[in-house]
Design a protein around this motif. Structure first.
Motif, PDB file in Angstrom:
ATOM      1  N   CYS A  95       4.437-138.030 121.090  1.00  0.00           N
ATOM      2  CA  CYS A  95       3.412-138.930 120.546  1.00  0.00           C
ATOM      3  C   CYS A  95       2.399-139.324 121.614  1.00  0.00           C
ATOM      4  O   CYS A  95       2.765-139.763 122.701  1.00  0.00           O
ATOM      5  CB  CYS A  95       4.099-140.173 119.986  1.00  0.00           C
ATOM      6  N   PHE A 146       2.395-149.555 108.318  1.00  0.00           N
ATOM      7  CA  PHE A 146       2.461-149.858 109.755  1.00  0.00           C
ATOM      8  C   PHE A 146       2.827-148.562 110.466  1.00  0.00           C
ATOM      9  O   PHE A 146       3.959-148.378 110.911  1.00  0.00           O
ATOM     10  CB  PHE A 146       3.504-150.948 110.037  1.00  0.00           C
ATOM     11  N   MET A 147       1.870-147.634 110.523  1.00  0.00           N
ATOM     12  CA  MET A 147       2.132-146.330 111.130  1.00  0.00           C
ATOM     13  C   MET A 147       1.051-145.980 112.140  1.00  0.00           C
ATOM     14  O   MET A 147       0.806-144.811 112.437  1.00  0.00           O
ATOM     15  CB  MET A 147       2.200-145.235 110.061  1.00  0.00           C
ATOM     16  N   CYS A 205      10.852-146.424 114.682  1.00  0.00           N
ATOM     17  CA  CYS A 205      11.533-145.329 115.368  1.00  0.00           C
ATOM     18  C   CYS A 205      13.041-145.579 115.367  1.00  0.00           C
ATOM     19  O   CYS A 205      13.804-144.757 115.853  1.00  0.00           O
ATOM     20  CB  CYS A 205      11.008-145.181 116.791  1.00  0.00           C
ATOM     21  N   ILE A 220       9.174-134.955 111.740  1.00  0.00           N
ATOM     22  CA  ILE A 220       8.110-134.067 112.233  1.00  0.00           C
ATOM     23  C   ILE A 220       8.747-132.709 112.502  1.00  0.00           C
ATOM     24  O   ILE A 220       9.816-132.639 113.111  1.00  0.00           O
ATOM     25  CB  ILE A 220       7.544-134.532 113.584  1.00  0.00           C
ATOM     26  N   ILE A 274       6.611-133.851 108.245  1.00  0.00           N
ATOM     27  CA  ILE A 274       5.278-134.035 108.834  1.00  0.00           C
ATOM     28  C   ILE A 274       4.944-132.851 109.737  1.00  0.00           C
ATOM     29  O   ILE A 274       5.619-132.626 110.741  1.00  0.00           O
ATOM     30  CB  ILE A 274       5.235-135.332 109.691  1.00  0.00           C
ATOM     31  N   PRO A 275       3.938-132.050 109.355  1.00  0.00           N
ATOM     32  CA  PRO A 275       3.508-130.988 110.279  1.00  0.00           C
ATOM     33  C   PRO A 275       3.004-131.652 111.563  1.00  0.00           C
ATOM     34  O   PRO A 275       2.230-132.602 111.506  1.00  0.00           O
ATOM     35  CB  PRO A 275       2.366-130.299 109.530  1.00  0.00           C
ATOM     36  N   TYR A 276       3.492-131.194 112.697  1.00  0.00           N
ATOM     37  CA  TYR A 276       3.138-131.818 113.976  1.00  0.00           C
ATOM     38  C   TYR A 276       1.638-131.677 114.245  1.00  0.00           C
ATOM     39  O   TYR A 276       1.074-130.589 114.112  1.00  0.00           O
ATOM     40  CB  TYR A 276       3.937-131.179 115.115  1.00  0.00           C
ATOM     41  N   GLY A 287       0.225-139.967 115.312  1.00  0.00           N
ATOM     42  CA  GLY A 287       0.551-139.665 116.705  1.00  0.00           C
ATOM     43  C   GLY A 287      -0.646-139.299 117.555  1.00  0.00           C
ATOM     44  O   GLY A 287      -0.504-138.915 118.701  1.00  0.00           O
TER      45      GLY A 287
HETATM   46  N1  SAH Z   1       6.652-146.743 115.956  1.00  0.00           N
HETATM   47  C1  SAH Z   1       6.700-146.545 114.540  1.00  0.00           C
HETATM   48  C2  SAH Z   1       5.328-146.530 113.953  1.00  0.00           C
HETATM   49  C3  SAH Z   1       4.471-145.359 114.387  1.00  0.00           C
HETATM   50  S1  SAH Z   1       4.303-144.416 112.985  1.00  0.00           S
HETATM   51  C4  SAH Z   1       7.500-145.285 114.237  1.00  0.00           C
HETATM   52  O1  SAH Z   1       7.902-144.610 115.153  1.00  0.00           O
HETATM   53  O2  SAH Z   1       7.786-145.045 113.065  1.00  0.00           O
HETATM   54  C5  SAH Z   1       3.654-142.963 113.497  1.00  0.00           C
HETATM   55  C6  SAH Z   1       4.416-141.795 112.903  1.00  0.00           C
HETATM   56  O3  SAH Z   1       3.798-140.596 113.367  1.00  0.00           O
HETATM   57  C7  SAH Z   1       5.852-141.758 113.378  1.00  0.00           C
HETATM   58  O4  SAH Z   1       6.689-141.184 112.415  1.00  0.00           O
HETATM   59  C8  SAH Z   1       5.710-140.851 114.576  1.00  0.00           C
HETATM   60  O5  SAH Z   1       6.925-140.357 114.989  1.00  0.00           O
HETATM   61  C9  SAH Z   1       4.756-139.798 114.050  1.00  0.00           C
HETATM   62  N2  SAH Z   1       4.064-139.017 115.072  1.00  0.00           N
HETATM   63  C10 SAH Z   1       3.878-139.317 116.364  1.00  0.00           C
HETATM   64  N3  SAH Z   1       3.198-138.340 116.978  1.00  0.00           N
HETATM   65  C11 SAH Z   1       2.950-137.391 116.039  1.00  0.00           C
HETATM   66  C12 SAH Z   1       2.242-136.153 116.057  1.00  0.00           C
HETATM   67  N4  SAH Z   1       1.640-135.714 117.135  1.00  0.00           N
HETATM   68  N5  SAH Z   1       2.186-135.455 114.917  1.00  0.00           N
HETATM   69  C13 SAH Z   1       2.748-135.933 113.779  1.00  0.00           C
HETATM   70  N6  SAH Z   1       3.393-137.099 113.702  1.00  0.00           N
HETATM   71  C14 SAH Z   1       3.493-137.811 114.823  1.00  0.00           C
END
Ligand code: SAH
Length: 344
Positions: free
Chosen positions: A119, A158-159, A196, A260, A289-291, A336
């Motif tokens: 992230c 809250f994301m 998380c 992810i 979730i596609p990264y 992220g």
């Molecule tokens: N801290 C909380 C809120 C952040 S939510 C949590 O972890 O849930 C943001 C979401 O996006 C989380 O699921 C996180 O893991 C995800 N995320 C972080 N980086 C990412 C990326 N590069 N691509 C896709 N999802 C990502």
């Protein structure tokens, strides 16, 4: 000298206490509270509130507004807002319009201390917790904007930046104000808290609130999860899942599981089968979730074929699963990718 009070950091009961402390009736606090969450909320615009009350308030308190630093609009209609806080920290919120509905993704902290390896927000570390006025302020600001085109916000998630359960007290206060009929009046069904996996706080929250809960799971093996998400060392996967199972059994609650897909790391068919098994028998919805790749981090997105196969295995095991399509990638507004104007 007495510190001035930021009125937007107060819930309605706290505002009533404040009114009592300056010998004013609670009913005036009700009026004031609803004023604070209207599009214009300056003392001089509160015409139905007594001058005497306002002049007392003026001496001990102040009203804040969010300061827009930058607004970026994506080709797909997603809008990223960067706000400059009073101490110059930058936080971001993302408005995602989809099928006539608007979802607003908000931040709970400036930066983040959780250190998730994939992230971008975690690379800046934690700057500080947001006050409840700064959490609610993001929503207020965007509501005003969408109102001008006769729209409203349907969901709040809250994301954005930060970990809401690591800023628990202020997140709770923000929820209270967001949900208060005299505040912003959002029902708990319209709000999602994503974590998380700070398990004790998750359980505490689940006892007192019916907001939707989302867990960023991302790995189904303890060692792998600890490697990707250091918080797993303190609150291991096994306990996290056991607690989610308990919530599902005792409260009939559906929990959103975010996963992810990281190429070659957690996206094999065996991983999918293991995830399906671990989540068996509990009420959850899986969001794959596609990264979103960033040049600053080494992780890669799984191919569409791998993603589809992963999804098929989960679906065949009876799990409600969807693939979350990325939005706002061209303006770094996707999951992220929020890093408060950080240039690495
Ligand atoms: N801290 C909380 C809120 C952040 S939510 C949590 O972890 O849930 C943001 C979401 O996006 C989380 O699921 C996180 O893991 C995800 N995320 C972080 N980086 C990412 C990326 N590069 N691509 C896709 N999802 C990502």
């Amino acid at each position: 000298m007495l510190d001035l009070i930021n009125l937007k950091n107060l819930t309605l009961p706290e505002l009533k206490e404040l009114a009592a402390s300056i010998n004013e009736p609670a009913s005036k606090a009700d009026q004031l509270f609803s004023h604070l969450y209207r599009p214009t909320s300056k003392f001089c615009q509160m015409h139905n509130i007594s001058r005497k009350f306002l002049s007392k308030l003026n001496k001990i308190s102040f009203i804040t507004e969010m300061l827009l630093h930058k607004r970026e609009i994506s080709d797909d209609g997603t809008i990223k807002y960067a706000f400059k806080l009073a101490d110059d920290n930058i936080i971001e919120s993302v408005l995602i319009p989809s099928n006539g509905r608007n979802t607003l993704c908000i931040s709970a902290q400036a930066g983040c201390a959780m250190g998730c390896k994939f992230c971008l927000t975690s690379t800046i570390g934690l700057k500080r917790n947001l006050q409840s006025s700064e959490i609610v302020g993001q929503v207020l600001f965007v509501i005003k904007e969408v109102k001008t085109i006769h729209q409203h916000i349907n969901n709040i998630v809250f994301m954005g930046m930060g970990e809401p359960l690591a800023n628990y007290e202020n997140t709770l206060k923000a929820l209270e104000i967001l949900q208060d009929e005299k505040g912003l009046g959002f029902s708990d069904r319209k709000i999602t808290i994503s974590t998380c996996g700070i398990t004790p706080k998750l359980m505490e929250l689940a006892k007192i609130s019916n907001v939707n809960l989302a867990i960023s799971l991302h790995a189904i093996d303890e060692a792998m999860r600890t490697e990707l998400m250091p918080i797993n060392k303190k609150y291991p996967l096994k306990d996290l899942l056991a607690n989610c199972r308990e919530l599902s059994a005792e409260q009939g609650r559906q929990i959103l599981i975010e996963y992810i897909l990281l190429k070659g790391i957690n996206d094999s068919e065996a991983d999918a089968a293991c995830l399906a098994k671990q989540l068996k028998g509990f009420n959850c919805k899986i969001n794959l979730i596609p990264y979103n790749e960033t040049p600053d981090l080494p992780y890669k997105q799984s191919s569409p074929e791998t993603t589809q196969k992963f999804m098929d295995i989960l679906c065949k095991s009876g799990h409600l699963t969807i693939i979350r399509h990325s939005r706002g990638n061209d303006i770094s507004a996707a999951c992220g990718q929020l890093a408060g104007q950080l240039k690495l």
